[in-house]
Design a protein around this motif. Structure first.
Motif, PDB file in Angstrom:
ATOM      1  N   SER A  75      18.835  87.327   2.357  1.00  0.00           N
ATOM      2  CA  SER A  75      18.792  87.299   3.823  1.00  0.00           C
ATOM      3  C   SER A  75      17.591  88.086   4.353  1.00  0.00           C
ATOM      4  N   ALA A  76      17.279  89.223   3.749  1.00  0.00           N
ATOM      5  CA  ALA A  76      16.114  90.001   4.175  1.00  0.00           C
ATOM      6  C   ALA A  76      14.824  89.236   3.886  1.00  0.00           C
ATOM      7  N   THR A  77      14.790  88.529   2.766  1.00  0.00           N
ATOM      8  CA  THR A  77      13.620  87.725   2.429  1.00  0.00           C
ATOM      9  C   THR A  77      13.447  86.593   3.426  1.00  0.00           C
ATOM     10  N   THR A  78      14.533  85.947   3.796  1.00  0.00           N
ATOM     11  CA  THR A  78      14.470  84.858   4.773  1.00  0.00           C
ATOM     12  C   THR A  78      13.936  85.377   6.105  1.00  0.00           C
ATOM     13  N   ARG A  79      14.408  86.542   6.539  1.00  0.00           N
ATOM     14  CA  ARG A  79      13.908  87.129   7.793  1.00  0.00           C
ATOM     15  C   ARG A  79      12.421  87.456   7.690  1.00  0.00           C
ATOM     16  N   LEU A  80      12.016  88.000   6.544  1.00  0.00           N
ATOM     17  CA  LEU A  80      10.610  88.344   6.329  1.00  0.00           C
ATOM     18  C   LEU A  80       9.743  87.090   6.332  1.00  0.00           C
ATOM     19  N   VAL A  81      10.196  86.050   5.649  1.00  0.00           N
ATOM     20  CA  VAL A  81       9.467  84.779   5.634  1.00  0.00           C
ATOM     21  C   VAL A  81       9.358  84.233   7.058  1.00  0.00           C
ATOM     22  N   SER A  82      10.431  84.299   7.819  1.00  0.00           N
ATOM     23  CA  SER A  82      10.409  83.796   9.199  1.00  0.00           C
ATOM     24  C   SER A  82       9.392  84.547  10.050  1.00  0.00           C
ATOM     25  N   ARG A  83       9.354  85.871   9.906  1.00  0.00           N
ATOM     26  CA  ARG A  83       8.380  86.662  10.677  1.00  0.00           C
ATOM     27  C   ARG A  83       6.948  86.261  10.319  1.00  0.00           C
ATOM     28  N   LEU A  84       6.680  86.109   9.022  1.00  0.00           N
ATOM     29  CA  LEU A  84       5.325  85.743   8.601  1.00  0.00           C
ATOM     30  C   LEU A  84       4.993  84.305   8.985  1.00  0.00           C
ATOM     31  N   GLU A  85       6.000  83.440   8.969  1.00  0.00           N
ATOM     32  CA  GLU A  85       5.794  82.062   9.411  1.00  0.00           C
ATOM     33  C   GLU A  85       5.472  82.035  10.907  1.00  0.00           C
ATOM     34  N   ASP A  86       6.179  82.854  11.699  1.00  0.00           N
ATOM     35  CA  ASP A  86       5.923  82.940  13.139  1.00  0.00           C
ATOM     36  C   ASP A  86       4.496  83.429  13.423  1.00  0.00           C
ATOM     37  N   ARG A  87       3.953  84.239  12.527  1.00  0.00           N
ATOM     38  CA  ARG A  87       2.579  84.746  12.682  1.00  0.00           C
ATOM     39  C   ARG A  87       1.539  83.769  12.124  1.00  0.00           C
ATOM     40  N   GLY A  88       2.010  82.642  11.586  1.00  0.00           N
ATOM     41  CA  GLY A  88       1.095  81.642  11.055  1.00  0.00           C
ATOM     42  C   GLY A  88       0.558  81.975   9.668  1.00  0.00           C
ATOM     43  N   LEU A  89       1.224  82.875   8.954  1.00  0.00           N
ATOM     44  CA  LEU A  89       0.743  83.300   7.641  1.00  0.00           C
ATOM     45  C   LEU A  89       1.404  82.542   6.497  1.00  0.00           C
ATOM     46  N   LEU A  90       2.530  81.878   6.793  1.00  0.00           N
ATOM     47  CA  LEU A  90       3.269  81.109   5.790  1.00  0.00           C
ATOM     48  C   LEU A  90       3.684  79.769   6.367  1.00  0.00           C
ATOM     49  N   ASN A  91       3.964  78.819   5.461  1.00  0.00           N
ATOM     50  CA  ASN A  91       4.543  77.526   5.822  1.00  0.00           C
ATOM     51  C   ASN A  91       5.724  77.271   4.905  1.00  0.00           C
ATOM     52  N   ARG A  92       6.821  76.763   5.472  1.00  0.00           N
ATOM     53  CA  ARG A  92       7.977  76.368   4.664  1.00  0.00           C
ATOM     54  C   ARG A  92       8.071  74.859   4.635  1.00  0.00           C
ATOM     55  N   TYR A  93       8.556  74.332   3.513  1.00  0.00           N
ATOM     56  CA  TYR A  93       8.752  72.890   3.408  1.00  0.00           C
ATOM     57  C   TYR A  93       9.868  72.590   2.413  1.00  0.00           C
ATOM     58  N   ILE A  94      10.440  71.410   2.552  1.00  0.00           N
ATOM     59  CA  ILE A  94      11.539  70.971   1.695  1.00  0.00           C
ATOM     60  C   ILE A  94      10.962  70.464   0.373  1.00  0.00           C
ATOM     61  N   CYS A  95      11.631  70.786  -0.715  1.00  0.00           N
ATOM     62  CA  CYS A  95      11.249  70.325  -2.045  1.00  0.00           C
ATOM     63  C   CYS A  95      11.368  68.798  -2.114  1.00  0.00           C
ATOM     64  N   ASP A  96      10.354  68.131  -2.666  1.00  0.00           N
ATOM     65  CA  ASP A  96      10.366  66.666  -2.779  1.00  0.00           C
ATOM     66  C   ASP A  96      11.477  66.156  -3.687  1.00  0.00           C
ATOM     67  N   THR A  97      11.773  66.884  -4.748  1.00  0.00           N
ATOM     68  CA  THR A  97      12.727  66.405  -5.749  1.00  0.00           C
ATOM     69  C   THR A  97      14.150  66.880  -5.502  1.00  0.00           C
ATOM     70  N   ASP A  98      14.331  67.909  -4.683  1.00  0.00           N
ATOM     71  CA  ASP A  98      15.658  68.434  -4.405  1.00  0.00           C
ATOM     72  C   ASP A  98      15.690  68.859  -2.947  1.00  0.00           C
ATOM     73  N   ARG A  99      16.238  68.016  -2.101  1.00  0.00           N
ATOM     74  CA  ARG A  99      16.207  68.247  -0.655  1.00  0.00           C
ATOM     75  C   ARG A  99      16.896  69.546  -0.238  1.00  0.00           C
ATOM     76  N   ARG A 100      17.650  70.147  -1.149  1.00  0.00           N
ATOM     77  CA  ARG A 100      18.297  71.428  -0.818  1.00  0.00           C
ATOM     78  C   ARG A 100      17.329  72.588  -0.970  1.00  0.00           C
ATOM     79  N   GLY A 101      16.273  72.383  -1.762  1.00  0.00           N
ATOM     80  CA  GLY A 101      15.329  73.460  -2.052  1.00  0.00           C
ATOM     81  C   GLY A 101      14.293  73.628  -0.959  1.00  0.00           C
ATOM     82  N   ILE A 102      14.025  74.865  -0.613  1.00  0.00           N
ATOM     83  CA  ILE A 102      12.997  75.172   0.376  1.00  0.00           C
ATOM     84  C   ILE A 102      11.933  76.011  -0.318  1.00  0.00           C
ATOM     85  N   TYR A 103      10.697  75.572  -0.182  1.00  0.00           N
ATOM     86  CA  TYR A 103       9.573  76.303  -0.739  1.00  0.00           C
ATOM     87  C   TYR A 103       8.780  76.933   0.396  1.00  0.00           C
ATOM     88  N   THR A 104       8.005  77.919   0.053  1.00  0.00           N
ATOM     89  CA  THR A 104       7.158  78.599   1.024  1.00  0.00           C
ATOM     90  C   THR A 104       5.772  78.739   0.430  1.00  0.00           C
TER      91      THR A 104
END
Length: 154
Positions: A75-104
């Motif tokens: 949960s702390a990692t997800t919040r950290l990723v969200s903050r960095l994504e909001d700053r334009g430093l990261l992008n998240r996307y769904i895994c092509d082979t497993d729609r449940r997987g989220i990559y950053t």
């Protein structure tokens, strides 16, 4: 006091010294990264871990692997990723082979900031280790860190 008690006391003292070394290093790097680049140690670590991903099998980390790499809860990692994504430093996307997987992935802006911050991180780390090496209780730990570094595979 039994032999076991003294061994535990020695073990506890070693742990306290290691904890002190870690805390001093992290605080020194934190100040340098915040002042110079507006990054926390955790943010820098996350960008660094994610920047090492590559395309192809085994090249991307799932969020739980990222959490393990930066030593945070999911949960702390997800919040950290969200903050960095909001700053334009990261992008998240769904895994092509497993729609449940989220990559950053680190964005171009994130890679640029990481490249800018890396020398600051390295200098602050060196400074913190040099300072700690002057303390007799920390010097053996600093030597162990430096010995580990010299044995690392290039």
């Amino acid at each position: 006091m039994t032999a076991t008690d003294s061994a535990l006391t020695g073990l506890a003292q070693g742990w306290c010294a290691l904890s002190l070394l870690h805390g001093r290093i992290e605080a020194h790097i934190e100040r340098a990264l915040q002042t110079g680049h507006g990054l926390s140690v955790r943010e820098y670590s996350l960008l660094d871990v994610l920047s090492r991903q590559h395309s192809g099998p085994g090249g991307h980390l799932r969020m739980h692997q990222v959490a393990e790499s930066v030593v945070l809860s999911q949960s702390a990692t997800t919040r950290l990723v969200s903050r960095l994504e909001d700053r334009g430093l990261l992008n998240r996307y769904i895994c092509d082979t497993d729609r449940r997987g989220i990559y950053t992935d680190v964005s171009e802006a994130g890679l640029a900031l990481l490249a800018e911050a890396r020398p600051t991180n390295d200098t602050a780390l060196r400074e913190a280790l040099d300072e700690a090496a002057l303390r007799p209780e920390l010097a053996p730990l600093v030597a162990a860190v430096e010995n580990t570094r010299s044995q690392a595979v290039p």
